[in-house]
Structures are given as C-alpha cells and as structure tokens.
Write an enzyme that holds these catalytic residues in place. Sequence first.
Site, PDB file in Angstrom:
ATOM      1  N   GLU A 197     -23.814  63.385 -46.980  1.00 28.06           N
ATOM      2  CA  GLU A 197     -23.961  62.512 -48.072  1.00 28.06           C
ATOM      3  C   GLU A 197     -24.063  60.912 -47.751  1.00 28.06           C
ATOM      4  O   GLU A 197     -24.713  60.419 -48.232  1.00 28.06           O
ATOM      5  CB  GLU A 197     -23.059  62.839 -49.241  1.00 28.06           C
ATOM      6  CG  GLU A 197     -23.193  64.511 -49.921  1.00 28.06           C
ATOM      7  CD  GLU A 197     -24.627  64.802 -50.091  1.00 28.06           C
ATOM      8  OE1 GLU A 197     -25.447  63.802 -50.439  1.00 28.06           O
ATOM      9  OE2 GLU A 197     -25.019  65.885 -49.922  1.00 28.06           O
ATOM     10  N   ASP A 218     -27.836  65.329 -41.469  1.00 26.94           N
ATOM     11  CA  ASP A 218     -27.110  66.254 -40.860  1.00 26.94           C
ATOM     12  C   ASP A 218     -26.543  65.610 -39.490  1.00 26.94           C
ATOM     13  O   ASP A 218     -25.417  65.537 -39.026  1.00 26.94           O
ATOM     14  CB  ASP A 218     -27.748  67.572 -40.269  1.00 26.94           C
ATOM     15  CG  ASP A 218     -27.859  68.484 -41.485  1.00 26.94           C
ATOM     16  OD1 ASP A 218     -27.072  68.120 -42.544  1.00 26.94           O
ATOM     17  OD2 ASP A 218     -28.464  69.772 -41.317  1.00 26.94           O
TER      18      ASP A 218
END
Length: 196
Positions: A56, A119
């Site tokens: 995030e 990621d």
Amino acid sequence: LVAKSPNDNKFPFTFKIVDDKTINAFALPGGPIYVHRGAIEAADNEAQLAGVIGHEVGHVILRHGTNQVTKAQYAQAPLAILGGLLGNSNMGALVTQLGGFAAGSILLKYSRDAETQSDLMGTQILYDMSYDPRAMAQFFDKLAKEHKGSKAEQFFSNHPIPENRIGNVNDEIRKLGGSPANPRLDSADFQEVKRI
C-alpha cells in the site's frame, strides 16, 4: 516501512485500522493507509502484514491513486458534457449516470501493472527492513487458496495471479542479491495483537 521507502518526506503517511472482518487494505492519494482488522487476523506473521502495508505504501509513492483520479476525470468529462447537451431528458440523465459509474469503476481498481509495481516496491521495502520479502507474496497466495470461490475472488479479479506475484517477488529478490540473512518474520507484539 515508510522510513525505508523512497518517500523523501513527500507524503505525510497516516495509518488507521478499520474494524471490519474483511481481508482488505487500501491507500488513498497523499498517504492515508487503511488496514482492515481481517487482514491483520489473516496474516500468519508480522512479515506478511508488513508486506501488505509495504504494498500500500508503494501505491502512494508511485501515485497510483492520483493517476486513477485523473483517469476518472477524463472518463467522466465527455459524458458529463454530452449529458449537459441533452438537458433534462431521460437520455441526458442516463448519460450523466453512466459517467459517474465509469468514474467509480476506474477509481475502484488499480491496473494489474500498478499492482505489480506496488508488489515490487513492497518487496524492496521488506528487504530493506530485513523482513522476509517473500512474505508478501505468501500472504496473497494464502488468500487465494483459502478463499477460492468466495468474495475474495473480487479482490483477485484486478490483481495479478498469485503464482505470478510470487514469481515477480522472487525475481526481485534475486535482483536485490538474494534473501537477507536471518530475515525477520514475526514478533511477540504482533502475535499479542492478533490474540486481542
């Protein structure tokens, strides 16, 4: 995690826990990050939760939310103009509603490319924090296996396939020089929070 990210104090990050059992976390433009209680409960260890949060943080730093807002505005503008030209007719109202729906749909989903970028940034952040960077991909893989055929499929519909995420994370770890020696996985504090 933010201290090890390429933030350069651009974004004033804030973190909030949402008292919701769904397994979710999300970031808003500018730094607010929300983690659902369900994500904390689903994580096997601190490294997996750190992976979710690192992912995030990546969305914020890479300005994915801001990019989505811009896309939504571009999608909505032509339909709003057309709706205005059609006036108060049923067709005008329908076109205006379609514009709102299009904007909302764009805002709800990051592209798979954006998810992959986050990621990779999350992997780098975990690596720099001496967490096991594979933990992030392991968490998403765990969710995919445990929630096959459930509401979690909505979550995975706009995310890369877990197997691809694991491959991407492993490739990134190799580029970083391999896994850190004695990576951090868990803490007594995290397990205590899960028990509460």
